[in-house]
Design an enzyme around this catalytic site. Structure first.
Site, PDB file in Angstrom:
ATOM      1  CG  MET A  58      -1.964  -1.099   1.381  1.00 49.15           C
ATOM      2  SD  MET A  58      -3.186  -1.015   0.050  1.00 49.15           S
ATOM      3  CE  MET A  58      -4.183   0.492   0.698  1.00 49.15           C
ATOM      4  CD  GLU A  95      -6.944  -1.393  -6.192  1.00 52.22           C
ATOM      5  OE1 GLU A  95      -6.428  -2.223  -5.568  1.00 52.22           O
ATOM      6  OE2 GLU A  95      -7.256  -0.113  -5.645  1.00 52.22           O
ATOM      7  CB  CYS A 117      11.503   1.152  10.622  1.00 50.04           C
ATOM      8  SG  CYS A 117      11.647  -0.269   9.436  1.00 50.04           S
TER       9      CYS A 117
HETATM   10 ZN   LIG Z   1       9.609  -1.469   9.450  1.00 51.84          ZN
END
Ligand SMILES: [Zn+2]
Length: 203
Positions: A11, A96, A155
């Protein structure tokens, strides 16, 4: 010989924008593109005189284009040939594509192999439980070309899974594979962060 292409990502990896840019690039070279999208959400749908269901494909960065919506019963190769009766067509692009059935992916492979039509599919690899979607699974099995559209987790690692969150921002781990009309939110994440959110849930 035409190929069946699968371009997958998580996504937020700009898959739809890339599908629309690919359409534009073909059109710039004088090629006619049929854009299709599995019909999971029919808010924009409109059926025309020939029975084709028109819908919109929208990317988060604002690009959009009209597409033909296909339900699970639709034979995609037959649909392409029905469309060919009205106007010339050179290329099929599907956004999609994770929501296609396995049979529909096979119909697209036939369209590439037997009719020499390039078919480009853009979609997610896996659902919010990290399991392959049926359409994506079949594409991994039979596509001629497989490319990853990369995006980044919060992250900084590569996003590979799609976390689903409820209104309170709590990660959801149970429910239907396709959530239609719900208020759920999705975020592309790396598997490590995804697992960490699940472990820390309700603590
Ligand atoms: Zn991560």
């Amino acid at each position: 010989m035409a190929k069946l292409y699968f371009k997958f990502g998580a996504m937020g990896s700009s898959k739809t924008a890339q599908a629309l840019m690919t359409k534009f690039n073909y059109e710039e070279k004088g090629k006619q593109v049929l854009l299709i999208k599995p019909s999971t959400d029919n808010r924009d749908d409109l059926t025309d005189n020939e029975g084709f269901v028109h819908t919109m494909v929208r990317s988060r960065i604002g690009l959009q284009a009209e597409a033909v919506a296909v339900d699970e019963q639709e034979d995609i190769r037959a649909l392409f040939h029905r469309k060919l009766n009205h106007a010339p067509l050179d290329v099929l692009i599907c956004d999609e594509c994770q929501f296609l059935t396995e049979t529909q992916v096979e119909q697209m492979k036939d369209l590439a192999d037997l009719d020499d039509i390039p078919v480009l599919c853009f979609g997610l690899r896996a659902d919010f439980q990290t399991k392959l979607f049926p359409g994506s699974k079949r594409l991994f099995e039979i596509a001629d070309s497989i490319t990853e559209i990369k995006s980044v987790c919060r992250c900084g690692r590569k996003a590979t899974v799609n976390a689903r969150f409820d209104d309170n921002g709590e990660i959801i781990v149970e429910g239907d594979q396709i959530c239609i009309g719900g208020n759920d939110r999705y975020e592309g994440m790396c598997y490590k962060c995804y697992r960490e959110l699940i472990r820390n849930r309700n603590h």
